[in-house]
Design an enzyme around this catalytic site. Structure first.
Site, short mmCIF file in Angstrom:
data_model
loop_
_atom_site.label_atom_id
_atom_site.label_comp_id
_atom_site.label_asym_id
_atom_site.label_seq_id
_atom_site.Cartn_x
_atom_site.Cartn_y
_atom_site.Cartn_z
N SER A 1 3.76 -6.32 2.04
CA SER A 1 3.39 -6.98 3.29
C SER A 1 1.87 -7.09 3.40
CB SER A 1 3.91 -6.19 4.48
OG SER A 1 5.28 -6.01 4.37
N ASP A 2 1.21 -6.04 3.00
CA ASP A 2 -0.25 -6.09 2.96
C ASP A 2 -0.73 -5.20 1.83
OD1 ASP A 2 -2.80 -6.80 3.52
OD2 ASP A 2 -2.77 -6.17 5.60
N ASP B 1 -1.91 5.55 5.10
CA ASP B 1 -1.63 4.46 4.14
C ASP B 1 -0.20 3.94 4.24
OD1 ASP B 1 -4.11 5.24 3.32
OD2 ASP B 1 -3.60 5.50 1.21
N GLU C 1 2.53 6.53 -2.52
CA GLU C 1 3.53 7.43 -3.13
C GLU C 1 3.10 7.84 -4.53
OE1 GLU C 1 7.63 6.97 -3.39
OE2 GLU C 1 7.92 6.27 -1.35
N ASP D 1 0.82 -1.21 0.00
CA ASP D 1 0.00 0.00 0.00
C ASP D 1 0.85 1.26 0.00
OD1 ASP D 1 -2.54 -1.15 -0.08
OD2 ASP D 1 -2.51 -1.58 2.06
N GLY D 2 2.07 1.14 0.52
CA GLY D 2 2.94 2.31 0.62
C GLY D 2 3.34 2.86 -0.74
N GLU E 1 2.42 5.62 5.49
CA GLU E 1 3.41 6.68 5.68
C GLU E 1 3.14 7.28 7.06
OE1 GLU E 1 5.55 7.36 3.00
OE2 GLU E 1 4.54 5.65 2.11
N1 ATP Z 1 13.95 1.21 -3.30
C1 ATP Z 1 13.45 1.50 -2.11
N2 ATP Z 1 14.20 1.43 -1.01
C2 ATP Z 1 13.69 1.70 0.19
N3 ATP Z 1 12.41 2.06 0.41
C3 ATP Z 1 11.61 2.14 -0.65
C4 ATP Z 1 12.09 1.87 -1.96
N4 ATP Z 1 11.07 2.02 -2.82
C5 ATP Z 1 10.01 2.39 -2.07
N5 ATP Z 1 10.34 2.47 -0.77
C6 ATP Z 1 9.49 2.78 0.37
O1 ATP Z 1 8.98 1.58 0.88
C7 ATP Z 1 7.69 1.84 1.42
C8 ATP Z 1 6.90 0.56 1.59
O2 ATP Z 1 6.60 0.06 0.37
P1 ATP Z 1 5.42 -0.95 0.12
O3 ATP Z 1 4.23 -0.54 0.86
O4 ATP Z 1 5.35 -1.09 -1.34
O5 ATP Z 1 5.99 -2.31 0.69
P2 ATP Z 1 5.54 -3.20 1.89
O6 ATP Z 1 6.22 -4.51 1.80
O7 ATP Z 1 4.06 -3.28 2.00
O8 ATP Z 1 6.14 -2.44 3.04
P3 ATP Z 1 5.56 -2.17 4.43
O9 ATP Z 1 5.00 -3.43 4.97
O10 ATP Z 1 6.74 -1.72 5.19
O11 ATP Z 1 4.55 -1.12 4.23
C9 ATP Z 1 7.11 2.86 0.46
O12 ATP Z 1 6.23 3.70 1.13
C10 ATP Z 1 8.32 3.62 -0.03
O13 ATP Z 1 8.44 4.86 0.62
#
Ligand code: ATP
Length: 782
Positions: A358-359, A751, A332, A327-328, A753
């Site tokens: 992760s979700d 979401d 963005e 969702d992160g 952040e």
């Molecule tokens: N290349 C990168 N290196 C580090 N962080 C990143 C990169 N690309 C994106 N991010 C950050 O990683 C965050 C989490 O991404 P995302 O939600 O897609 O993954 P996630 O596995 O669900 O992570 P989380 O469980 O921590 O939310 C995004 O909000 C973004 O700011």
């Protein structure tokens, strides 16, 4: 039940044309897609996209055959295996078989189950290694292509599961590529999640022309067709009598359309690094099969996706942006799109989601898909689902951040903040660890909460006499300017943590209830007190102010605008969505009830294109989202784009802001139901992603016992957490939240952040909705 016409008669009518002209007429009459290709260059593996054929299919309705229950197939092959893909669809001959839709084409087909070697020339599974006359010695089966399925003998292949069709010009073979759901064997089916797997079905038509008809029928039904050159064309072998000449007559080629072009933004860190594997290993081949042209960019750091989305030249990805991650990354991209110079264009750019984080609460809750293959299929099938976008505005600074899922305060945001520390050590388990630690030393959270219940607006919307006319332009929000500056803490994590936060081992209750319920009119918040006199009156619910000139204070929030913050200084004409604001504002505020209904109508139109013959092609030519796919809510005619100052109607002075002050374990402001992929958690069961309201969940008080009870019931997913006496659940238009004096516990998660809650923030919906690519499916199906 009656058979309207014999399918085979229709088939033979086109399979034995007396002349080329007659043949073309037959094709046209039957609504097939034998449009002239753009020159003979089409031999170079064109990817075919159906044209707008709806009318032609419709006009052929008199010749269509209705599939009825008393029309059993003749001579079903003995060794035929019945494949009921998708489940729940009745067998042919069942009394409900007309659920399979109208017949588009019928005839005889041989289902060629022989294995063929896969060569570089035949990546799509067509049998280049089979001699053209090498037809399996099987009895041809009666077959029908309907608007919902291909039925061959007793086998049903649902079009929902079909990705594309591959056809080599001049052959009788064609291959249908599909991803049906594979169910577990009976004993284990309740334990094993249904999974989609690729299946290619190769069929042999009676004649080459019949094959063209079959394939054309698929194209008519919005299936993608990979039309490849004749396999012998390259090797210059002599064509047999059964083959068409190497230079296939153009009328047998399908007109090529521009394939969808999209930008893929992939977060390689999502889901503990599995997103790259998910995309390249699972999803990309599906998109290739469907002819998509993708440009893939892997993010290199947090913030990269936002800057990409804010600057990308949309002409390079006119059909949208696909986010691969959690969702992160979607958040963005959303914020990047809303930072674009042309915000109206920005928000109208469709967003596709491949869940690999992760979700993925957003795509699971809104579209009902949670596995990458189903999500890719939803994108391929097309359609758009309108989704509200909320803005959280820091009222003192004007900074804004946008979201589509939830903003949260209290225990959950604290856990997210703490979990960041454990990211490397514990991966996805960090939420559990952080939750457990936070639970052990649970602080008390104090907030001041003001909210505008949704019903208040609707009630007032019906009382036309009580409305005040406000110049629309004064209510326009310069959202972009302020959202460009992000403030606060670095990102911590996503909502997934709500699901995996804790399983506490020790409980000691503390059942203090400190909430106060006061009306904004009698006890306005500090923020409201700071407003200009008129605004104060509006906010406090007094009803005697009518026409005094309005003073707008820069940097000063206005509580008369429940759905969007008002403008400060930005010019009205250069903002893309000013016109739509006018329309939508009116519908949201003044005609609440009607607007809700109309909006539902529109959303359902977006989600459900109606009968296939009425559907527009999904990826027809260059997308012009403003014109072709603009989501506009009903409202008074306006001409803001033409430079006129518009007026909108705002409920007059009756906004009953409710006020709560005290201790809260958590505050959640949900834009949709917030399902979790990981569990049955459902935060806001009544929330709809496009209902123009936010769902506010207030968990009053403090103490571990309360927290434990709340999370336990939340995990069950039956809404039991909302029946707790210390939990309030309200549909709202707008919420203002301000942290109490304990500054150490003042995070705000949006979401995934995390930001610092400095001063007061206000959450409200934007007048424009975002478009997610794909249509909703039933949750069970994914
Ligand atoms: N290349 C990168 N290196 C580090 N962080 C990143 C990169 N690309 C994106 N991010 C950050 O990683 C965050 C989490 O991404 P995302 O939600 O897609 O993954 P996630 O596995 O669900 O992570 P989380 O469980 O921590 O939310 C995004 O909000 C973004 O700011």
């Amino acid at each position: 039940m009656h058979i309207v016409a014999k399918g085979n008669a229709a088939a033979s009518a086109v399979s034995n044309p007396t002349s080329n002209q007659h043949h073309q007429q037959s094709l046209r009459r039957l609504g097939f897609c034998s449009q002239l290709a753009a020159g003979g260059a089409q031999h170079s593996s064109p990817i075919v996209f159906p044209e707008k054929r709806s009318k032609r299919v419709k006009s052929s309705s008199s010749k269509r055959i209705e599939l009825t229950s008393d029309q059993p197939f003749e001579n079903p092959s003995r060794d035929e295996v019945r494949i009921d893909i998708g489940g729940g669809i009745p067998a042919v001959g069942d009394e409900k078989s007309d659920l399979l839709g109208d017949v588009v084409f019928s005839g005889k087909l041989v289902w060629d189950k022989r294995k063929t070697s896969v060569s570089p020339d035949t990546p799509n599974g067509n049998p280049a290694n089979l001699a053209p006359a090498d037809v399996p010695k099987q009895e041809p089966l009666d077959a029908k292509l309907t608007s919902k399925a291909l039925i061959c003998g007793s086998t049903i292949l649902h079009l929902d599961d079909v990705i594309s069709v591959t056809y080599n010009a001049g052959l009788r073979y064609f291959t249908v590529h599909s991803y049906p759901i594979k169910k577990g064997s009976c004993g284990l089916s309740c334990f094993i999640k249904p999974k989609r797997i690729r299946k290619d079905y190769r069929f042999v038509a009676t004649t080459v022309k019949d094959a063209v008809q079959w394939v054309g029928g698929f194209a008519d039904l919005q299936c993608y067709v990979n039309c490849l050159p004749h396999p012998l064309a390259s090797s210059k072998k002599q064509a047999s009598s059964e083959l068409l000449p190497i230079d296939t007559p153009p009328e047998l080629l399908f007109k090529c359309k521009n394939p969808p072009k999209m930008l893929v933004i992939l977060n390689p860190r999502s889901g503990s690094g599995r997103s790259t594997k998910v995309f390249h290993g699972i999803v990309e081949p599906i998109f290739k099969l469907a002819g998509f042209q993708l440009e893939v960019v892997k993010t290199t750091s947090a913030g990269h996706a936002k800057s990409l989305a804010s600057t990308v030249d949309i002409s390079t990805c006119p059909d949208g942006i696909i986010c691969v991650g959690g969702d992160g990354i979607i958040n963005e991209v959303l914020n990047g799109l809303l930072c674009r110079d042309n915000q109206k264009e920005g928000i109208s750019i469709p967003i596709g989601i491949i869940p690999a984080g992760s979700d993925n609460s957003l795509v699971w809750t809104v579209l009902g898909v949670r596995d990458p293959i189903s999500a890719a299929m939803a994108i391929i099938k097309g359609g758009l689902t309108a989704t509200d976008v909320f803005a959280v505005e820091w009222l003192q600074t004007g900074i804004m951040h946008f979201g589509m899922t939830v903003s949260y305060y209290g225990f959950v945001s604290d856990v997210l903040e703490l979990s960041e520390k454990y990211q490397k050590r514990f991966g996805p388990l960090r939420y559990f660890v952080a939750g457990f630690l936070k639970f052990l030393c649970l602080p008390k959270y104090n907030y001041e909460v003001e909210y505008l219940p949704a019903s208040t607006i609707e009630d007032q919307g019906n009382r036309l006499g009580d409305r005040e006319v406000v110049d629309m332009a004064d209510l326009y929000t310069d959202v972009m300017r302020r959202s460009n500056t992000d403030g606060g803490m670095p990102r911590a994590s996503s909502l997934s943590s709500i699901d995996s936060i804790m399983t506490p081992s020790r409980v000691s209750g503390d059942l203090d209830t400190t909430c106060s319920s006061t009306h904004a009119s009698t006890e306005p918040s500090e923020y409201v007190r700071g407003l200009d006199p008129k605004t104060k009156r509006l906010s406090s619910g007094r009803s005697n102010v009518t026409t005094e000139p309005e003073v707008i204070h820069p940097q000063m929030p206005l509580s008369t605008t429940p759905n969007w913050p008002r403008t400060r200084s930005k010019s009205r004409t250069d903002k893309g969505w000013a016109g739509t604001i006018s329309t939508q504002d009116s519908s949201r505020c003044s005609w609440g009830n009607n607007a809700t209904n109309d909006r539902e109508d529109i959303s359902s139109t977006l989600s459900d294109p109606g009968p296939i013959w009425d559907a527009e092609p999904k990826w027809d030519g260059q997308a012009n989202w403003d014109v072709e796919n603009h989501i506009e809510l009903p409202g008074p005619a306006d001409d803001v784009e033409g430079g006129m100052r518009k007026e909108m109607i705002v409920p007059r002075l009756e906004e009953k802001w409710e006020f709560r002050k005290g201790q809260f374990l958590g505050i959640l402001v949900c834009n949709h139901a917030c399902r979790s992929v990981q569990s049955s958690q459902l935060v806001a069961p009544k929330a709809e992603p496009d209902d123009s309201t936010l769902d506010l969940v207030l968990v009053h008080g403090s103490g571990r016992l309360r927290l434990l009870r709340f999370f336990s019931l939340l995990q069950m997913g039956r809404g039991g957490h909302l029946s707790l006496p210390y939990v309030e659940y309200i549909k709202v238009k707008s919420v203002k939240i301000k942290a109490g004096k304990q500054k150490s516990h003042s995070g705000c998660g949006i979401d995934g952040e995390l930001f610092a809650l400095n001063g007061q923030v206000m959450s409200s919906l934007l007048p424009e909705q975002c478009r997610l690519i794909g249509r909703r499916v039933a949750y069970e199906k994914s």
